[in-house]
Design a protein around this motif. Structure first.
Motif, PDB file in Angstrom:
ATOM      1  N   VAL A  92       0.841  -1.206   0.000  1.00  0.00           N
ATOM      2  CA  VAL A  92       0.000   0.000   0.000  1.00  0.00           C
ATOM      3  C   VAL A  92       0.879   1.260   0.000  1.00  0.00           C
ATOM      4  O   VAL A  92       0.572   2.239  -0.681  1.00  0.00           O
ATOM      5  N   LEU A  93       1.995   1.222   0.731  1.00  0.00           N
ATOM      6  CA  LEU A  93       2.900   2.378   0.754  1.00  0.00           C
ATOM      7  C   LEU A  93       3.520   2.607  -0.627  1.00  0.00           C
ATOM      8  O   LEU A  93       3.621   3.748  -1.090  1.00  0.00           O
ATOM      9  N   ALA A  94       3.912   1.526  -1.291  1.00  0.00           N
ATOM     10  CA  ALA A  94       4.463   1.640  -2.645  1.00  0.00           C
ATOM     11  C   ALA A  94       3.402   2.221  -3.594  1.00  0.00           C
ATOM     12  O   ALA A  94       3.699   3.075  -4.432  1.00  0.00           O
ATOM     13  N   SER A  95       2.156   1.762  -3.434  1.00  0.00           N
ATOM     14  CA  SER A  95       1.062   2.295  -4.265  1.00  0.00           C
ATOM     15  C   SER A  95       0.895   3.793  -4.039  1.00  0.00           C
ATOM     16  O   SER A  95       0.641   4.541  -4.984  1.00  0.00           O
ATOM     17  N   LEU A  96       1.039   4.196  -2.778  1.00  0.00           N
ATOM     18  CA  LEU A  96       0.888   5.612  -2.430  1.00  0.00           C
ATOM     19  C   LEU A  96       1.957   6.462  -3.137  1.00  0.00           C
ATOM     20  O   LEU A  96       1.654   7.532  -3.676  1.00  0.00           O
ATOM     21  N   ILE A  97       3.185   5.965  -3.162  1.00  0.00           N
ATOM     22  CA  ILE A  97       4.277   6.692  -3.828  1.00  0.00           C
ATOM     23  C   ILE A  97       4.019   6.768  -5.335  1.00  0.00           C
ATOM     24  O   ILE A  97       4.129   7.824  -5.950  1.00  0.00           O
ATOM     25  N   MET A 104       0.954  13.660 -10.213  1.00  0.00           N
ATOM     26  CA  MET A 104       1.631  14.945 -10.416  1.00  0.00           C
ATOM     27  C   MET A 104       2.216  15.068 -11.818  1.00  0.00           C
ATOM     28  O   MET A 104       2.803  16.090 -12.153  1.00  0.00           O
ATOM     29  N   THR A 105       2.100  14.024 -12.603  1.00  0.00           N
ATOM     30  CA  THR A 105       2.716  13.980 -13.930  1.00  0.00           C
ATOM     31  C   THR A 105       1.672  14.192 -15.025  1.00  0.00           C
ATOM     32  O   THR A 105       0.547  13.728 -14.903  1.00  0.00           O
ATOM     33  N   GLU A 106       2.079  14.888 -16.070  1.00  0.00           N
ATOM     34  CA  GLU A 106       1.197  15.086 -17.227  1.00  0.00           C
ATOM     35  C   GLU A 106       1.552  14.061 -18.303  1.00  0.00           C
ATOM     36  O   GLU A 106       2.602  13.440 -18.240  1.00  0.00           O
ATOM     37  N   THR A 107       0.709  13.949 -19.315  1.00  0.00           N
ATOM     38  CA  THR A 107       1.088  13.125 -20.456  1.00  0.00           C
ATOM     39  C   THR A 107       2.135  13.905 -21.264  1.00  0.00           C
ATOM     40  O   THR A 107       2.141  15.151 -21.233  1.00  0.00           O
ATOM     41  N   GLU A 108       3.015  13.205 -21.931  1.00  0.00           N
ATOM     42  CA  GLU A 108       4.050  13.841 -22.770  1.00  0.00           C
ATOM     43  C   GLU A 108       5.009  14.706 -21.956  1.00  0.00           C
ATOM     44  O   GLU A 108       5.571  15.666 -22.488  1.00  0.00           O
ATOM     45  N   PRO A 226       0.197  11.295   7.599  1.00  0.00           N
ATOM     46  CA  PRO A 226      -1.103  11.944   7.372  1.00  0.00           C
ATOM     47  C   PRO A 226      -0.944  13.413   6.954  1.00  0.00           C
ATOM     48  O   PRO A 226      -1.679  13.896   6.085  1.00  0.00           O
ATOM     49  N   PHE A 227       0.024  14.094   7.557  1.00  0.00           N
ATOM     50  CA  PHE A 227       0.247  15.501   7.224  1.00  0.00           C
ATOM     51  C   PHE A 227       0.665  15.658   5.756  1.00  0.00           C
ATOM     52  O   PHE A 227       0.098  16.470   5.016  1.00  0.00           O
ATOM     53  N   ILE A 228       1.659  14.868   5.338  1.00  0.00           N
ATOM     54  CA  ILE A 228       2.135  14.964   3.944  1.00  0.00           C
ATOM     55  C   ILE A 228       1.000  14.611   2.977  1.00  0.00           C
ATOM     56  O   ILE A 228       0.821  15.254   1.938  1.00  0.00           O
ATOM     57  N   CYS A 229       0.222  13.595   3.335  1.00  0.00           N
ATOM     58  CA  CYS A 229      -0.871  13.192   2.429  1.00  0.00           C
ATOM     59  C   CYS A 229      -1.941  14.273   2.336  1.00  0.00           C
ATOM     60  O   CYS A 229      -2.501  14.492   1.260  1.00  0.00           O
ATOM     61  N   SER A 230      -2.212  14.981   3.445  1.00  0.00           N
ATOM     62  CA  SER A 230      -3.207  16.056   3.351  1.00  0.00           C
ATOM     63  C   SER A 230      -2.648  17.211   2.510  1.00  0.00           C
ATOM     64  O   SER A 230      -3.382  17.857   1.760  1.00  0.00           O
ATOM     65  N   PHE A 231      -1.344  17.429   2.599  1.00  0.00           N
ATOM     66  CA  PHE A 231      -0.698  18.459   1.775  1.00  0.00           C
ATOM     67  C   PHE A 231      -0.796  18.091   0.283  1.00  0.00           C
ATOM     68  O   PHE A 231      -1.163  18.914  -0.558  1.00  0.00           O
ATOM     69  N   ILE A 232      -0.472  16.833  -0.020  1.00  0.00           N
ATOM     70  CA  ILE A 232      -0.517  16.371  -1.420  1.00  0.00           C
ATOM     71  C   ILE A 232      -1.952  16.442  -1.954  1.00  0.00           C
ATOM     72  O   ILE A 232      -2.201  16.944  -3.060  1.00  0.00           O
ATOM     73  N   THR A 233      -2.903  15.959  -1.146  1.00  0.00           N
ATOM     74  CA  THR A 233      -4.315  15.969  -1.549  1.00  0.00           C
ATOM     75  C   THR A 233      -4.783  17.388  -1.861  1.00  0.00           C
ATOM     76  O   THR A 233      -5.471  17.624  -2.847  1.00  0.00           O
ATOM     77  N   PHE A 234      -4.359  18.338  -1.021  1.00  0.00           N
ATOM     78  CA  PHE A 234      -4.718  19.742  -1.231  1.00  0.00           C
ATOM     79  C   PHE A 234      -4.213  20.229  -2.592  1.00  0.00           C
ATOM     80  O   PHE A 234      -4.916  20.903  -3.338  1.00  0.00           O
ATOM     81  N   HIS A 235      -2.980  19.845  -2.930  1.00  0.00           N
ATOM     82  CA  HIS A 235      -2.390  20.319  -4.185  1.00  0.00           C
ATOM     83  C   HIS A 235      -2.909  19.567  -5.408  1.00  0.00           C
ATOM     84  O   HIS A 235      -2.975  20.138  -6.496  1.00  0.00           O
ATOM     85  N   LEU A 236      -3.250  18.308  -5.227  1.00  0.00           N
ATOM     86  CA  LEU A 236      -3.800  17.542  -6.361  1.00  0.00           C
ATOM     87  C   LEU A 236      -5.273  17.882  -6.596  1.00  0.00           C
ATOM     88  O   LEU A 236      -5.803  17.651  -7.659  1.00  0.00           O
ATOM     89  N   ARG A 237      -5.934  18.374  -5.546  1.00  0.00           N
ATOM     90  CA  ARG A 237      -7.378  18.631  -5.541  1.00  0.00           C
ATOM     91  C   ARG A 237      -8.200  17.370  -5.707  1.00  0.00           C
ATOM     92  O   ARG A 237      -9.328  17.389  -6.194  1.00  0.00           O
ATOM     93  N   LEU A 240      -6.098  10.822  -2.328  1.00  0.00           N
ATOM     94  CA  LEU A 240      -5.180   9.742  -2.697  1.00  0.00           C
ATOM     95  C   LEU A 240      -5.835   8.421  -2.280  1.00  0.00           C
ATOM     96  O   LEU A 240      -5.975   8.145  -1.096  1.00  0.00           O
ATOM     97  N   LYS A 241      -6.219   7.631  -3.270  1.00  0.00           N
ATOM     98  CA  LYS A 241      -6.920   6.368  -2.975  1.00  0.00           C
ATOM     99  C   LYS A 241      -6.082   5.463  -2.082  1.00  0.00           C
ATOM    100  O   LYS A 241      -6.585   4.838  -1.162  1.00  0.00           O
ATOM    101  N   SER A 242      -4.778   5.382  -2.381  1.00  0.00           N
ATOM    102  CA  SER A 242      -3.913   4.480  -1.616  1.00  0.00           C
ATOM    103  C   SER A 242      -3.820   4.905  -0.154  1.00  0.00           C
ATOM    104  O   SER A 242      -3.652   4.071   0.726  1.00  0.00           O
ATOM    105  N   TYR A 243      -3.922   6.208   0.105  1.00  0.00           N
ATOM    106  CA  TYR A 243      -3.856   6.646   1.503  1.00  0.00           C
ATOM    107  C   TYR A 243      -5.119   6.221   2.253  1.00  0.00           C
ATOM    108  O   TYR A 243      -5.044   5.828   3.420  1.00  0.00           O
TER     109      TYR A 243
END
Ligand SMILES: [Zn+2]
Length: 265
Positions: A92-97, A104-108, A226-237, A240-243
């Motif tokens: 699950v941690l690997a999935s989260l990464i 955070m990545t775009e196509t191309e 949990p803190f980092i994941c809430s930060f990431i979630t905020f920026h991704l809008r 994170l399913k894995s979290y």
């Protein structure tokens, strides 16, 4: 149409027809990419073992810029991370990464640094000498590096609202980092949490942590991740399913311990 080759991680697989699957990859040179794997659902298809979630593979495909889904022509397995998949928490941690890097990545988009970070993270976490608790710490560190590669790591020294230098951090804004006493914040951090975040920022080798003890590692499990994941979630809008899976897993683990405890009594 041209023939191409790249290295990739398998992020998602969807059944497409009775015999085919659509696979979403994170690639180093083309960012996010979707390919159709024709015939992969047929019995004894040679690709079916290689095309599993979290696998690292070398793929060959035909590329057409007007198409959203490319055609896979060959797959070679590089690593299926069996050690990692044997342990549900590590998986699950690997999935989260991978989910964070992919989101955070775009196509191309060329994402060499992010891709290399995922390779390193998988290698670290799948090591059999790494415990589940240590794997959480490593996950925090690698997520922080991915934030750095994407230019959105939290600022820890200057108020992100007014620019004032901050000596003792207490307040935080999910928009970008610490804030001073006079500015508006979303969260309050305690000194331990701040120390944990600063460590992630400065530590060069996450396998060589300065004070490996239970209290230190549990800080990362209970507060920092949990803190980092809430930060990431905020920026991704988006969440994170894995979290969410990680939280359910921890919750189940606690309930199981509770049941065992009752039985002993
Ligand atoms: Zn301020």
């Amino acid at each position: 149409m041209s023939a191409n080759q790249t290295e990739a991680f398998i992020v998602h697989l969807y059944d497409y027809s009775e015999t085919s699957r659509i696979i979403q990859f994170l690639t180093a040179h083309r960012g996010k990419m979707s390919c159709i794997a024709k015939g992969v659902r047929r019995k004894n298809n040679p690709w079916s073992f290689s095309l599993d979630r979290l696998n690292r593979v070398e793929i060959f495909y035909t590329w057409k810029s007007t198409r959203e889904v490319q055609t896979l022509t060959e797959v070679n397995l590089i690593d299926s991370y069996p050690e990692l998949k044997r342990d549900i928490k590590k998986q699950v941690l690997a999935s989260l990464i991978l989910e964070t890097a992919f989101s955070m990545t775009e196509t191309e988009q060329k994402v060499l640094k992010t891709y290399t970070q995922v390779c390193k993270a998988f290698e670290h976490i799948s090591n059999s000498t790494i415990t589940g608790e240590h794997a959480v710490f490593l996950t925090c560190w690698h997520l922080w590096q991915i934030l750095i590669h994407n230019g959105i790591e939290p600022q820890l020294h200057i108020c992100v609202r007014c620019g004032k230098p901050i000596k003792e951090v207490l307040h935080f804004s999910l928009q970008g980092g610490v804030v001073c006493d006079n500015c508006k914040s979303d969260k309050t951090l305690n000194s331990e949490e701040v120390r944990g975040l600063q460590l992630l920022q400065y530590l060069e080798d996450p396998l060589n942590i300065p004070y490996e003890n239970k209290a230190f590692l549990s800080l990362f499990e209970k507060k920092i991740l949990p803190f980092i994941c809430s930060f990431i979630t905020f920026h991704l809008r988006h969440p994170l399913k894995s979290y969410n899976v990680f939280q359910e897993l921890n919750h189940d683990h606690i309930s199981i311990q509770g049941v065992n405890h009752e039985k002993q009594n």
